[in-house]
Design a protein around this motif. Structure first.
Motif, PDB file in Angstrom:
ATOM      1  N   TRP A   1     -10.141  39.557  -9.385  1.00  0.00           N
ATOM      2  CA  TRP A   1      -9.051  38.627  -9.681  1.00  0.00           C
ATOM      3  C   TRP A   1      -8.081  38.572  -8.517  1.00  0.00           C
ATOM      4  O   TRP A   1      -7.989  39.485  -7.693  1.00  0.00           O
ATOM      5  N   GLY A   2      -7.368  37.466  -8.440  1.00  0.00           N
ATOM      6  CA  GLY A   2      -6.361  37.270  -7.405  1.00  0.00           C
ATOM      7  C   GLY A   2      -5.753  35.890  -7.571  1.00  0.00           C
ATOM      8  O   GLY A   2      -6.157  35.119  -8.448  1.00  0.00           O
ATOM      9  N   LYS A   3      -4.797  35.558  -6.722  1.00  0.00           N
ATOM     10  CA  LYS A   3      -4.142  34.261  -6.813  1.00  0.00           C
ATOM     11  C   LYS A   3      -4.420  33.439  -5.560  1.00  0.00           C
ATOM     12  O   LYS A   3      -4.339  33.938  -4.435  1.00  0.00           O
ATOM     13  N   TYR A   4      -4.756  32.178  -5.788  1.00  0.00           N
ATOM     14  CA  TYR A   4      -4.995  31.215  -4.720  1.00  0.00           C
ATOM     15  C   TYR A   4      -4.028  30.051  -4.920  1.00  0.00           C
ATOM     16  O   TYR A   4      -4.137  29.325  -5.910  1.00  0.00           O
ATOM     17  N   HIS A   5      -3.088  29.906  -4.009  1.00  0.00           N
ATOM     18  CA  HIS A   5      -2.064  28.855  -4.128  1.00  0.00           C
ATOM     19  C   HIS A   5      -1.426  28.878  -5.517  1.00  0.00           C
ATOM     20  O   HIS A   5      -1.226  27.845  -6.145  1.00  0.00           O
ATOM     21  N   ASN A   6      -1.155  30.084  -5.981  1.00  0.00           N
ATOM     22  CA  ASN A   6      -0.484  30.342  -7.266  1.00  0.00           C
ATOM     23  C   ASN A   6      -1.365  30.134  -8.494  1.00  0.00           C
ATOM     24  O   ASN A   6      -0.878  30.222  -9.621  1.00  0.00           O
ATOM     25  N   VAL A   7      -2.643  29.848  -8.299  1.00  0.00           N
ATOM     26  CA  VAL A   7      -3.586  29.766  -9.410  1.00  0.00           C
ATOM     27  C   VAL A   7      -4.235  31.142  -9.576  1.00  0.00           C
ATOM     28  O   VAL A   7      -4.787  31.700  -8.623  1.00  0.00           O
ATOM     29  N   LEU A   8      -4.190  31.692 -10.790  1.00  0.00           N
ATOM     30  CA  LEU A   8      -4.805  32.983 -11.064  1.00  0.00           C
ATOM     31  C   LEU A   8      -6.302  32.793 -11.272  1.00  0.00           C
ATOM     32  O   LEU A   8      -6.726  32.095 -12.199  1.00  0.00           O
ATOM     33  N   ALA A   9      -7.117  33.399 -10.426  1.00  0.00           N
ATOM     34  CA  ALA A   9      -8.575  33.341 -10.536  1.00  0.00           C
ATOM     35  C   ALA A   9      -9.076  34.675 -11.081  1.00  0.00           C
ATOM     36  O   ALA A   9      -8.761  35.732 -10.518  1.00  0.00           O
ATOM     37  N   VAL A  10      -9.843  34.623 -12.164  1.00  0.00           N
ATOM     38  CA  VAL A  10     -10.313  35.839 -12.831  1.00  0.00           C
ATOM     39  C   VAL A  10     -11.797  35.735 -13.119  1.00  0.00           C
ATOM     40  O   VAL A  10     -12.243  34.802 -13.794  1.00  0.00           O
ATOM     41  N   ASN A  11     -12.568  36.687 -12.596  1.00  0.00           N
ATOM     42  CA  ASN A  11     -13.939  36.867 -13.072  1.00  0.00           C
ATOM     43  C   ASN A  11     -13.947  38.148 -13.882  1.00  0.00           C
ATOM     44  O   ASN A  11     -13.559  39.212 -13.386  1.00  0.00           O
TER      45      ASN A  11
ATOM     46  N   GLU B   1     -17.215  37.331   4.236  1.00  0.00           N
ATOM     47  CA  GLU B   1     -15.764  37.528   4.125  1.00  0.00           C
ATOM     48  C   GLU B   1     -15.110  36.417   3.305  1.00  0.00           C
ATOM     49  O   GLU B   1     -13.983  36.569   2.839  1.00  0.00           O
ATOM     50  N   LYS B   2     -15.822  35.317   3.115  1.00  0.00           N
ATOM     51  CA  LYS B   2     -15.301  34.212   2.311  1.00  0.00           C
ATOM     52  C   LYS B   2     -15.772  34.282   0.861  1.00  0.00           C
ATOM     53  O   LYS B   2     -15.096  33.757  -0.040  1.00  0.00           O
ATOM     54  N   ALA B   3     -16.930  34.892   0.619  1.00  0.00           N
ATOM     55  CA  ALA B   3     -17.490  34.919  -0.738  1.00  0.00           C
ATOM     56  C   ALA B   3     -18.511  36.036  -0.843  1.00  0.00           C
ATOM     57  O   ALA B   3     -19.445  36.110  -0.046  1.00  0.00           O
ATOM     58  N   SER B   4     -18.320  36.920  -1.831  1.00  0.00           N
ATOM     59  CA  SER B   4     -19.255  38.025  -2.037  1.00  0.00           C
ATOM     60  C   SER B   4     -19.237  38.440  -3.498  1.00  0.00           C
ATOM     61  O   SER B   4     -18.293  38.141  -4.236  1.00  0.00           O
ATOM     62  N   TYR B   5     -20.272  39.137  -3.921  1.00  0.00           N
ATOM     63  CA  TYR B   5     -20.328  39.622  -5.302  1.00  0.00           C
ATOM     64  C   TYR B   5     -19.290  40.722  -5.552  1.00  0.00           C
ATOM     65  O   TYR B   5     -18.824  40.891  -6.678  1.00  0.00           O
ATOM     66  N   ASP B   6     -18.949  41.467  -4.516  1.00  0.00           N
ATOM     67  CA  ASP B   6     -17.951  42.525  -4.691  1.00  0.00           C
ATOM     68  C   ASP B   6     -16.546  41.962  -4.920  1.00  0.00           C
ATOM     69  O   ASP B   6     -15.706  42.629  -5.536  1.00  0.00           O
ATOM     70  N   GLU B   7     -16.304  40.753  -4.436  1.00  0.00           N
ATOM     71  CA  GLU B   7     -15.012  40.097  -4.633  1.00  0.00           C
ATOM     72  C   GLU B   7     -15.251  38.667  -5.128  1.00  0.00           C
ATOM     73  O   GLU B   7     -15.020  37.696  -4.404  1.00  0.00           O
ATOM     74  N   PRO B   8     -15.704  38.534  -6.370  1.00  0.00           N
ATOM     75  CA  PRO B   8     -16.094  37.200  -6.862  1.00  0.00           C
ATOM     76  C   PRO B   8     -14.951  36.199  -6.902  1.00  0.00           C
ATOM     77  O   PRO B   8     -15.185  34.991  -6.845  1.00  0.00           O
ATOM     78  N   HIS B   9     -13.708  36.689  -6.995  1.00  0.00           N
ATOM     79  CA  HIS B   9     -12.579  35.766  -7.037  1.00  0.00           C
ATOM     80  C   HIS B   9     -12.443  34.973  -5.739  1.00  0.00           C
ATOM     81  O   HIS B   9     -11.928  33.854  -5.748  1.00  0.00           O
ATOM     82  N   LYS B  10     -12.924  35.550  -4.608  1.00  0.00           N
ATOM     83  CA  LYS B  10     -12.846  34.815  -3.350  1.00  0.00           C
ATOM     84  C   LYS B  10     -13.790  33.615  -3.353  1.00  0.00           C
ATOM     85  O   LYS B  10     -13.474  32.560  -2.783  1.00  0.00           O
TER      86      LYS B  10
END
Length: 517
Positions: A468-478, A411-420
């Motif tokens: 992709w998603g935002k973490y503390h207003n930083v845009l994370a993109v794979n 739930e913290k890190a997976s290939y299906d949601e690499p941005h996490k």
């Protein structure tokens, strides 16, 4: 505009709706009168041609008339610096599977090519700066530098005392400590002991299983830097932890944005040379970049793995379309020529590229840079901080994501949601915290993998998954990849997201994703 450089010749051709082979540009630049040659090439090119070939330029040069003393033809071709690129005819497209329109010769898109309004700076490039020899002292230096940089971020949150000083304190006293995670182990009762190391020694810290911070232990990676607060045991030999802190991105962080509407395309993992390289999808992407719909895209950032490489995984040669590594880069360069010449390109290497595997990876050597000199692309190391019009973009290929995904809960890190998984790296302020695992790390005097500055955008690739998603207003993109599933990927259950191009508005940091496969 004098046409003394290949880059200006490319821009002049693009303004007339043409791309050109690298050799064609070289032939024009090397002619006695580049401006006159360019004008005659454009005048005589076939109506249905979109690319100027070297053969066509040779024909023009072979039939060149006597030089005109007045220089009229040269002046007409070089009268002004073009400020627009080629456009397209017909309806544009935004959806997967639809045909992109053909480029319309000489019809401008309106892309702003005025370099005075563009701004591109690169920091943290360690190309040519490597000092590591693999000796023990080199490893000590890089970890000392890591500790110095990351502990500085935490000293405002705790009143750190060195481990040596803690050893001399009385039992029952409050204590605070900043250290690198040396070991994490559980007790028979289900509690957790974390050994933290600083420059003076190592000290054990106990996290009780019924504490709220116990869930943080699941997020820990060896060699990352954390701070703890708590109380020393009665004999002073262990610290009972009450709170735990990470370097992290401040929750109040406000990202930088551009002062005008301008866009950047973020892609990765092209893998030219593989039998599964998706040339048709790439061509649709490149053609779309010539359309009015893409007129605000002025930057293209490629986060590694330009080619498939050689000997990367078992039996890879059976899946190669181009066997020789240099030939792979030649073919990649040909595909890069289809990108509009007025787009600024930045590239970093990845683990399939012909550079050292250990991170940080320096940029390519001179021979490969010469091959990939199309559009004067800027090549920097992996990772690098690239600032576009004030927006800080941390480019990192992303090999450590494998490590993060393997070590942390799904739930913290997976290939299906690499941005996490990328969120975890932002939290730790380091792109590859754990040493000695899947990620090869090179010992240097400086730790180039620390995120000293908070990025506004964090761009990675490697895992061939889009997220992709935002973490503390930083845009994370794979950004996915341009390679269909290989037999090797099937064997390790990797189902790639192929043919995607994330497009970021640098003035708002809003993002759209376009699919070309």
């Amino acid at each position: 505009m004098p046409l003394e450089t290949p880059a200006r010749i490319v821009r002049a051709l693009v303004s007339r709706g043409y791309n050109a082979e690298r050799e064609a540009v070289t032939l024009i630049a090397g002619s006695d009168d580049p401006g006159n040659t360019l004008a005659r090439v454009v005048e005589t090119v076939p109506d249905d041609a979109l690319r100027i070939t070297a053969d066509h330029v040779r024909e023009v040069l072979a039939s060149a008339p006597a030089a005109d003393p007045s220089g009229t033809a040269s002046q007409s071709a070089a009268a002004s610096d073009p400020s627009v690129s080629g456009a397209v005819s017909g309806d544009s497209t935004t959806h997967a599977g639809q045909n992109t329109p053909s480029e319309a010769k000489g019809s401008p898109t309106g892309r702003n090519t005025d370099q005075s309004v563009r701004s591109l700076d690169i920091a943290n490039d360690m190309t040519g700066q490597s000092t590591g020899t693999g000796e023990y002292d080199d490893f000590v230096k890089v970890f000392r530098d890591r500790y110095a940089k990351l502990s500085k971020m935490l000293r405002g949150r705790v009143n750190h005392r060195p481990t040596k000083a803690l050893s001399n304190m009385s039992g029952g006293e409050d204590a605070e400590l900043i250290g690198l995670v040396d070991d994490v182990r559980s007790t028979k009762s289900g509690h957790w002991i974390i050994d933290l190391e600083d420059t003076t020694g190592t000290f054990p810290c106990l996290v009780m299983k019924d504490k709220g911070i116990a869930s943080y232990v699941d997020d820990l990676l060896l060699d990352e830097c954390i701070a703890v607060e708590g109380t020393l045991s009665g004999d002073g030999g262990i610290l009972f932890v009450d709170s735990m802190h990470f370097p992290d991105v401040p929750r109040s962080y406000r990202p930088n944005t551009a002062d005008r509407h301008v866009q950047a395309a973020l892609i990765s993992d092209v893998h030219v040379g593989s039998q599964e390289f998706m040339a048709d999808a790439w061509n649709r992407f490149a053609e779309w970049l010539h359309t009015e719909e893409a007129e605000h895209i002025e930057y293209l950032l490629i986060a590694g793995d330009m080619v498939e490489g050689v000997g990367i995984y078992p039996n890879q040669d059976e899946e190669l379309d181009v066997i020789d590594i240099y030939d792979q880069y030649e073919v990649f360069s040909e595909h890069l020529k289809s990108v509009p010449g007025d787009i600024d390109i930045v590239m970093i290497p990845g683990n399939h590229d012909a550079v050292r595997l250990a991170e940080p990876q320096p940029g390519f050597d001179d021979e490969l840079r010469d091959i990939m000199s199309v559009h004067d692309a800027q090549i920097t190391s992996n990772p690098s901080m690239v600032t576009l019009e004030g927006v800080k973009i941390l480019m990192y290929h992303g090999v450590s994501l494998d490590e993060v995904i393997a070590e942390l809960p799904s739930e913290k890190a997976s290939y299906d949601e690499p941005h996490k998984a990328m969120y975890q790296l932002l939290k730790k302020r380091h792109v590859a915290p754990q040493f000695g695992g899947h990620t090869r790390l090179a010992p240097e005097e400086l730790d180039y993998l620390v995120m000293e500055d908070v990025p506004d955008i964090f761009h990675t690739g490697h895992v061939h998954k889009l997220g992709w998603g935002k973490y503390h207003n930083v845009l994370a993109v794979n950004s996915g990849c341009w390679q269909a599933q290989t037999d090797f990927q099937k064997s390790v259950n990797i189902d790639p997201d192929s043919g995607y191009a994330p497009i970021v508005d640098l003035d708002t940091l809003n993002m759209t994703v376009r699919k070309f496969s």
